[in-house]
Structures are given as C-alpha cells and as structure tokens.
Design an enzyme around this catalytic site. Structure first.
Site, PDB file in Angstrom:
ATOM      1  N   HIS A  41      39.513  46.247 -21.708  1.00 41.94           N
ATOM      2  CA  HIS A  41      40.559  46.300 -20.689  1.00 41.94           C
ATOM      3  C   HIS A  41      41.869  46.823 -21.273  1.00 41.94           C
ATOM      4  O   HIS A  41      42.213  46.524 -22.417  1.00 41.94           O
ATOM      5  CB  HIS A  41      40.822  44.900 -20.111  1.00 41.94           C
ATOM      6  CG  HIS A  41      39.814  44.466 -19.098  1.00 41.94           C
ATOM      7  ND1 HIS A  41      39.889  44.839 -17.774  1.00 41.94           N
ATOM      8  CD2 HIS A  41      38.700  43.715 -19.212  1.00 41.94           C
ATOM      9  CE1 HIS A  41      38.870  44.325 -17.113  1.00 41.94           C
ATOM     10  NE2 HIS A  41      38.121  43.636 -17.966  1.00 41.94           N
ATOM     11  N   GLY A 109      34.122  51.697 -14.181  1.00 44.53           N
ATOM     12  CA  GLY A 109      35.535  51.398 -14.324  1.00 44.53           C
ATOM     13  C   GLY A 109      36.159  50.491 -13.294  1.00 44.53           C
ATOM     14  O   GLY A 109      35.610  50.228 -12.232  1.00 44.53           O
ATOM     15  N   GLU A 110      37.347  50.007 -13.662  1.00 41.18           N
ATOM     16  CA  GLU A 110      38.201  49.178 -12.812  1.00 41.18           C
ATOM     17  C   GLU A 110      39.540  49.901 -12.644  1.00 41.18           C
ATOM     18  O   GLU A 110      40.127  50.375 -13.624  1.00 41.18           O
ATOM     19  CB  GLU A 110      38.468  47.817 -13.476  1.00 41.18           C
ATOM     20  CG  GLU A 110      37.245  46.949 -13.647  1.00 41.18           C
ATOM     21  CD  GLU A 110      36.968  46.106 -12.421  1.00 41.18           C
ATOM     22  OE1 GLU A 110      37.717  46.229 -11.425  1.00 41.18           O
ATOM     23  OE2 GLU A 110      36.005  45.324 -12.462  1.00 41.18           O
ATOM     24  N   GLY A 177      25.212  47.956  -7.813  1.00 43.11           N
ATOM     25  CA  GLY A 177      24.732  48.526  -6.560  1.00 43.11           C
ATOM     26  C   GLY A 177      23.474  49.344  -6.801  1.00 43.11           C
ATOM     27  O   GLY A 177      23.130  49.666  -7.947  1.00 43.11           O
ATOM     28  N   ALA A 179      22.432  52.600  -6.228  1.00 45.10           N
ATOM     29  CA  ALA A 179      22.421  53.960  -6.767  1.00 45.10           C
ATOM     30  C   ALA A 179      22.655  53.959  -8.271  1.00 45.10           C
ATOM     31  O   ALA A 179      21.923  54.609  -9.037  1.00 45.10           O
ATOM     32  CB  ALA A 179      23.471  54.814  -6.062  1.00 45.10           C
TER      33      ALA A 179
END
Length: 334
Positions: A41, A109-110, A177, A179
């Site tokens: 981070h 990413g965030e 998710g 995909a």
C-alpha cells in the site's frame, strides 16, 4: 494432483511500522508458519495509527532475516505506481537472493493507492486489460533478452533484465470476480482471493471460474496453488477477539460505502461509525481452538491449499504464538 497444505501469515503493512512488522515476520517462521505475505500500500485504510512501508524493500529485509519461509506480496499492483518492467526487475532480484522462496502476488489495484499520485482511476475493464498486459510483459522480460514490447498500455525498447534467478518467480494472480478468476486459471501459477464473503461466491462463482480458466488453457487446476487470505481473530478472551477487529473496520464497509474514497482520513471516519459486530463480520472470531479449526476447514473443503492468516489485533506476537501452538498443529492433523 494433491497439493501440499501451506499455512501462512499475513504481514499487514497498513497496521505496523516496518521494523515491527519485520519482527513479526521472523516470529512467524519461528512459530511454524510456512509463508509470510505482505500487503502493498501507498496509503493505509486509516490515518490514525496507519502505516505503509514499501513492500518490495521490506521483502528483501524479510528474506535476509529468515531461512525457510516462502515470502511474497498479497497483493502488488504492477500497472500504475510501478511499470511492469520495474516489478519484473525487483522480483528477479529477490528470486536471485532467495531462490525458491519468492512469490509475486499481483492484483488490479485499489484507487486509494493510485489516485493520490495523480492517476485518473479507470473503470474495471481498463484495469483488467492493464493487468493482463502487465502479466504478459513481466513474463516476456523474464524469458527473453532485448525485449521490444508494444502493448496498449506499456512498451519496452530492447529491454533486458540482466540478473534473473535460474527459475522464474511464480506469479499468483488475485481476484474476487469471475473474469479475473478465469484469467488466473489460464495464466497464474497460483490464485489469491480473500475470505469472509458470501459462501455462494466461492462455491457457485469463483471455484468454477478457476477450473474453467485452467481447462480452457489445457491445464490441470490441481497444478495451481490455491491461496486464500483467511481473516481470523483468535483469543481466549472473546471481548478482546471482537475488539481487535476495530482497526480493520474498513473491511466491514460495503463496496458502495467505499467507492470513490481515496483518503485514509475519510475511510477511517466511515469505519469508525461501525459497531464491533459490523467490524467483526468478515472475521472468524473464536476462543475455542477446535471450533476455530472447524470454521477454517470450510476453506480447505472448497479446495484451497494455502491459507494465509490475517489477524487484526495489535498484539501480533501473542497471536503468532497462540496460533503456532493451538491452531497450526490441528490444521495439519486434518
């Protein structure tokens, strides 16, 4: 294929300064953990008491301070702050220094790590496209010389990584998710996801997606390391186990509540409005070791073979000792 069970420790760089976190990584090895994975981070989930040491530098120190544990990132984003070629160079160096012990764990990413640096945060479709291209470029740099790469987002001109380990560092791909999970099944040496969500997400969406991705690539899903970060708060005192989750209150926020929040001060404000019951809902909170192991076993039954435990409390040394004595042996006995 029967994968070997691995039990790891999540070194939370959002919560502890680098020197203290390093001590916990060493203690994890001493208490019988098989791996230590560090989050990456620029900014933590909360401002007060938050930290954000640089993961790749910290991994170098951890490797030098330990002898046998697997070390890696869970997860690093090779698409905005870091050009994929820099990630390739950094992990090639780590692989040379600590052969057979290093894993490159990557995710898409965030926004809280990228927007403060002037990045215009793109939609999920573009982030996924960047992620796929980054994986391709990193592998080309590890396996070729004078690599000229012309992608949609990244390019190199006769680039070479001069110092590389004899074997490529494994790349583990993170997703939550379908995909991205199918992509991990196609391209990842391992897969990373996180615990504490709706059980049907794992049974009905993620596990079928990883198998589908592997099958489409002509791979055996049994050859993919299946890692899950398991959020646990284990203490003989239940009040302490519950209160320990408060620091990580942001995990109790909904996706809608967190959307568009890149400021640790604002994220902290939102999290601090939650009750302890809400902050604890993503964690397995237990005082009894047998009950605790039974709840963790759910993830083994799903097919995960590498469990990395994220404990939320400030006293990580006590957690590591308790887990080493009371939980890890029980899990291995299964």
């Amino acid at each position: 294929m029967s994968r070997e069970l691995k039990l790891g420790y999540k070194a939370s760089n959002e919560q502890f300064p680098p020197q203290e976190l390093l001590r916990y990584g060493v203690l994890a090895e001493q208490n019988g953990f098989d791996s230590v994975f560090v989050s990456d981070h620029l900014q933590p989930w909360r401002h007060d008491g938050g930290h954000a040491p640089f993961a790749m530098t910290w991994l170098g120190a951890l490797g030098a301070s330990t002898e046998r544990i697997t070390i890696g990132t869970s997860v690093l984003t090779p698409t905005f702050r870091y050009h994929p070629a820099i990630v390739a160079q950094a992990f090639a160096t780590l692989g040379c220094l600590y052969p057979g012990r290093v894993v490159l764990g990557m995710g898409s990413g965030e926004s809280m790590n990228e927007v403060p640096l002037g990045v215009e945060w793109p939609d999920g479709k573009e982030r996924f496209a960047r992620f796929r291209e980054a994986v391709k470029l990193i592998r080309e740099l590890w396996n070729g010389e004078r690599v000229t790469f012309e992608g949609d987002f990244y390019s190199t001109d006769k680039a070479t990584i001069y110092d590389r380990p004899e074997q490529d560092v494994p790349i583990w791909l993170a997703s939550s998710g379908p995909a991205a999970t199918r992509f991990a099944g196609r391209q990842g040496d391992g897969w990373i996801t996180t615990s504490g969500k709706d059980p049907e997400l794992y049974t009905d969406t993620l596990m079928p997606a990883i198998a589908e991705g592997a099958e489409k690539a002509g791979r055996d899903v049994g050859d993919i390391d299946m890692m899950i970060e398991v959020k646990v708060s284990f203490d003989h005192d239940r009040d302490k186990a519950m209160d320990a989750t408060r620091f990580w209150g942001a995990l109790g926020l909904t996706a809608e509540q967190k959307s568009g929040v890149e400021d640790p001060v604002e994220m902290q404000r939102l999290a601090d409005d939650l009750s302890v019951e809400q902050t604890a809902k993503r964690f397995i909170v237990s005082t009894d070791p047998d009950e605790h192991v039974e709840k963790i076993k759910t993830y083994l039954d799903l097919g995960f073979n590498h469990l990395v435990f994220h404990a939320p409390g400030p006293d990580q040394a006590t957690f590591l000792e308790l887990y080493g004595k009371e939980i890890l042996p029980r899990l291995r006995a299964l």
